[in-house]
Each structure stands twice: as C-alpha cells, then as structure tokens.
Design an enzyme around this catalytic site. Structure first.
Site, short mmCIF file in Angstrom:
data_model
loop_
_atom_site.label_atom_id
_atom_site.label_comp_id
_atom_site.label_asym_id
_atom_site.label_seq_id
_atom_site.Cartn_x
_atom_site.Cartn_y
_atom_site.Cartn_z
N ARG A 1 0.88 -1.22 0.02
CA ARG A 1 0.06 -0.02 -0.01
C ARG A 1 0.88 1.39 0.05
O ARG A 1 0.40 2.28 -0.55
CB ARG A 1 -0.79 -0.17 1.28
CG ARG A 1 -2.00 -1.09 1.07
CD ARG A 1 -2.94 -0.85 2.23
NE ARG A 1 -4.40 -1.67 1.72
CZ ARG A 1 -5.09 -2.37 2.90
NH1 ARG A 1 -4.70 -2.41 3.99
NH2 ARG A 1 -6.04 -2.81 2.32
N LYS B 1 -18.78 -17.06 2.09
CA LYS B 1 -20.36 -17.08 2.31
C LYS B 1 -20.95 -16.41 1.18
O LYS B 1 -20.41 -15.32 0.58
CB LYS B 1 -20.58 -16.30 3.44
CG LYS B 1 -20.05 -17.01 4.90
CD LYS B 1 -20.56 -16.11 6.01
CE LYS B 1 -20.06 -16.76 7.32
NZ LYS B 1 -20.22 -15.61 8.23
N GLY C 1 -12.98 -3.98 0.30
CA GLY C 1 -14.28 -3.66 0.29
C GLY C 1 -14.66 -2.40 -0.82
O GLY C 1 -15.73 -2.36 -1.17
N GLY D 1 -9.88 -8.53 -1.76
CA GLY D 1 -9.95 -9.48 -0.82
C GLY D 1 -9.20 -10.60 -0.78
O GLY D 1 -7.67 -10.62 -1.41
P1 AMP Z 1 -13.75 -14.37 1.37
O1 AMP Z 1 -13.25 -13.41 2.15
O2 AMP Z 1 -15.34 -14.09 1.41
O3 AMP Z 1 -13.47 -14.36 -0.10
O4 AMP Z 1 -13.68 -15.72 1.71
C1 AMP Z 1 -12.30 -16.25 1.89
C2 AMP Z 1 -12.38 -17.40 2.66
O5 AMP Z 1 -13.25 -18.45 2.24
C3 AMP Z 1 -10.94 -18.14 2.96
O6 AMP Z 1 -10.42 -17.87 4.24
C4 AMP Z 1 -11.21 -19.42 2.53
O7 AMP Z 1 -10.64 -20.35 3.21
C5 AMP Z 1 -12.67 -19.83 2.82
N1 AMP Z 1 -13.34 -20.76 2.05
C6 AMP Z 1 -13.25 -20.90 0.55
N2 AMP Z 1 -13.53 -22.34 0.43
C7 AMP Z 1 -14.18 -22.84 1.59
C8 AMP Z 1 -14.78 -23.95 1.82
N3 AMP Z 1 -15.04 -24.91 0.76
N4 AMP Z 1 -15.05 -24.22 3.06
C9 AMP Z 1 -14.79 -23.26 3.95
N5 AMP Z 1 -14.25 -22.08 3.71
C10 AMP Z 1 -13.84 -21.64 2.53
#
Ligand code: AMP
Length: 401
Positions: free
Chosen positions: A32, A203, A382, A359
């Site tokens: 950054r 999620k 974000g 992200g």
């Molecule tokens: P995000 O911050 O929403 O992009 O989510 C990223 C996180 O999702 C990472 O820490 C991954 O370990 C987690 N992730 C990805 N695939 C899976 C999965 N199949 N089960 C659990 N966590 C997951």
C-alpha cells in the site's frame, strides 16, 4: 492531478498506509505504501510540499483499559523510517493530525519536504465524518488529493468530508485511485465479451449484491469456494458438513432462476475435493458436489471442475475474479484456487483483460507469485466490491461536488 499546479503549494494527500505490522512493529507488507509513491513523487517533482495522512488499524476499537488510545500500537511513527527510504526524502512526523501542533509543523515546511500526520483514527470524529475535524485537516493545505482507494467507500472526515472545503481546481484523485476506477470501468463499461466473473469465498451472504449485479451483465458466472454448497444444497444436493447458509438457499434459488432467465451461464463445481475434517492433514477424496458423504466436507473444487472452469476462462475476453475456490490457506486445498489463478494468467497472456477484485483472491494471486501476470490487482477489498456492485463511492462523489 495532471492539471493542477502544485508549485509552492501545500498539498494534503490522504493515502492508505494501513499496512500490516509484526510484534516489533516492522512492516510485513508495504504494497500500500508503494502504491502511493507515484502520487507523492508527482507532487514533489512539481514543486509542492507534501502533507500525508492515513489511518492505521482500528485504534478506537482497541482502547487501553483506561479508555485512552494505544498510541504505541497504532502510531504512524512506525512508518517514518521506511517511508523515508521509499521516497529518498527525510520524512518529518507530527504527533497530531490537526490543531496548533500540526499547523506549526506545516508552517515550517519548505517546498519539497514531506510531513506525515498522526493516525486519523486517533480522533473519534474520523469515522463519523465530523465536520470540525475535516475543517481542521483542510486548514492545513491549499490542495487536497485523495489516493486512499482502500477507504474510498467510507464517508470519513479524511476521505470524504474534507473534500468539501476545496473547490474543483484544488482537489483531485491521486494516480492510484484513478487507476482503480479506470480498471473497474474496463469491466463495468462496454467490456469485451465473453465476460466471465468468478466469485468464490466463504459465504453467499457477503456477496449477495455482487452476485445479483454480475447476473445482470456477465456472460458466464462461475461460483466456487464455500458459497457454492449453499447453491448445490438448494438444488437438492447432499453436501455433508460443508459450509452452508440455510437461510440463503432461497436466495440461491432466485439467483439460479434469474441467471437462467437472462441466458447467463451459471457454473457450479460439479466435483469437489472433500475432507473428513477441517485440517490440512485430513483424509481426502473426490466426489460429485451433490453427493458428499454425511461426515465429510468440501474444501476445494475437484479436478473435473478445474478443467471446466479453466476452459471457460481461456475462452473469455474479460475476467473478473473475487474470492478463492477453496480453503487455499491449507496447501492440500489450494489446488483449485491455484489452477484458476494460472488459467486467468494464461488467458491474460492471450489478450484477455483480467481484474483481481479485492479480498482473498488478491492474497491468493500474490501467494502464487502471479500478480504481474494479470491485468490489474486491486488494492482495496471492500471498496472494489462496492464499485463492482454498482455503487458510487463517497470518496469519489466528494471530488465531483
Ligand atoms: P472471502 O473473504 O469471502 O473471499 O472468503 C475467503 C475465505 O473463504 C478463505 O479464508 C477460504 O478459506 C474460505 N473458503 C473458501 N472455500 C471454502 C470452503 N469450501 N469451506 C470453507 N471455507 C472456504
């Protein structure tokens, strides 16, 4: 920025120096800081005096027991030495962000000098967008530049409210913020098609707006990572103990229907790499994503899925990626994310435009050493997400008013 005369002017630049520090307060990733260098150097080269301000961490959320700020942990002083090295100019420091002390230090600055102000979030009013605080910041300078893309989606005093005290000829985006907007626009406005968006991560609930927006304008939407299991379960699949949001199954159904009615191909992982526990050393197996045994969980996309997703990516002209395909932090479940990163890099080498939109996919692409093999890696998680969702960022809007 190119149209502003900086000669003999005091220039207040809001940067995003929210860098990670280790226990000894060494900077562990200075991306950054480096990203802000072109803007700072441009002002210096054109005869200006630079006053830098940034936040670092969340000092208001981590107050000391007596309710005071933990200055030692969150001071921007930790950054002075490295900033001096990066700029090749001795950087001065002020223990406050506004007020008499800051005024005095700014008053003593000569052309070509650089002053770093203390953490903007030491003031409670920063995240509340307090006008008096913003006016105190504005009083320090003739010109205001915002180069802090990572916080441009927040209507804070230093990112948004301060801009109202400068007219259009005395405020601007910095080069980093401009580049982020330009690259997001390459995807959002008249992208070359086919346009594929790859959305992953834990999620569905974190990315509802993004998924909805994507279905409105992409040709193919690839859904991977943990969020895919909510979609698969909503179609009647058996997903074992995989991560799932039961309260989002209806939404998943709605998105699947919307994609079908719009002629958008929505691809889910056909097969999955499953594990008998959430552990790198768990027993592993590959099954159909809709037939995961009761006590097993999906932690990465399977080999057939990798092949199919990679083929789709190779046929695309514009690619947007946000979120990993599996638990890539564990080596044994990083193959899916790695293969997708490689497919995006290969498509880029063949002429596609690829944007890594913030992200964990940014962390993944860096971890795999492929950052310079894609078209653009966003510096703001974000903020980029909100841009892609079609929102106007407050920090951007404030520049136009
Ligand atoms: P995000 O911050 O929403 O992009 O989510 C990223 C996180 O999702 C990472 O820490 C991954 O370990 C987690 N992730 C990805 N695939 C899976 C999965 N199949 N089960 C659990 N966590 C997951």
């Amino acid at each position: 920025m190119n149209h502003i005369d900086f000669n003999n002017k005091k220039v207040l630049i809001r940067v995003d120096f929210n860098v990670p520090l280790d226990e000894q307060k060494n900077i562990t990733d200075d991306t950054r800081m480096r990203a802000a260098m072109p803007t700072i150097n441009h002002v210096l080269e054109n005869g200006g005096t630079v006053i830098l301000m940034s936040h670092l961490g969340r000092p208001q959320k981590k107050l000391k027991e007596d309710g005071s700020i933990n200055v030692e942990q969150f001071t921007l002083k930790h950054l002075v030495a490295h900033l001096t090295d990066l700029l090749g100019v001795e950087v001065q420091f002020c223990e406050d962000t506004i007020g008499e002390k800051a005024q005095a230090k700014v008053g003593a600055l000569d052309k070509g000098q650089v002053l770093l102000l203390e953490n903007t979030r030491f003031h409670k009013g920063e995240s509340k967008g307090d006008e008096a605080l913003a006016k105190g910041m504005a009083d320090l300078a003739d010109i205001y530049i915002n180069d802090a893309f990572g916080t441009a989606h927040r209507a804070h005093a230093s990112t948004t409210v301060v801009a109202q005290y400068f007219d259009k000829d005395h405020k601007s985006f910095g080069f980093l913020l401009a580049a982020e907007l330009e690259n997001a626009n390459k995807v959002l406005n008249n992208p070359e098609r086919p346009l594929v968006s790859i959305v992953g991560g834990a999620k569905v609930s974190d990315k509802i707006l993004l998924l909805e927006k994507m279905i409105d304008f992409v040709d193919v939407l690839i859904v991977g990572g943990g969020m895919a299991y909510t979609f698969v379960k909503s179609q009647g699949g058996k997903i074992g103990t995989s991560i799932c949001e039961d309260d989002k199954m209806e939404l998943a159904q709605k998105l699947l229907k919307k994609a079908a009615s719009k002629g958008v191909q929505l691809l889910l992982p056909e097969d999955t790499l499953i594990a008998d526990k959430f552990d790198n050393d768990a027993n592993r197996n590959v099954t159909l994503t809709s037939e995961i045994p009761d006590d097993w969980m999906g932690l990465d996309i399977g080999p057939k899925t990798i092949e199919k997703f990679a083929k789709t990516i190779s046929e695309s002209k514009t690619i947007l990626w946000n979120g990993p395909m599996g638990v890539f932090e564990m080596e044994n479940f990083a193959t899916g994310t790695k293969s997708i990163a490689e497919a995006v890099a290969a498509a880029t080498a063949n002429g596609a435009f690829s944007l890594i939109g913030g992200g964990d996919s940014v962390a993944a692409i860096k971890q795999m050493g492929l950052s310079d093999k894609v078209s653009y890696v966003s510096t703001g998680g974000g903020a980029m997400l909100e841009l892609l969702e079609g929102k106007e960022l407050p920090g951007v809007k404030a520049m136009k008013e």
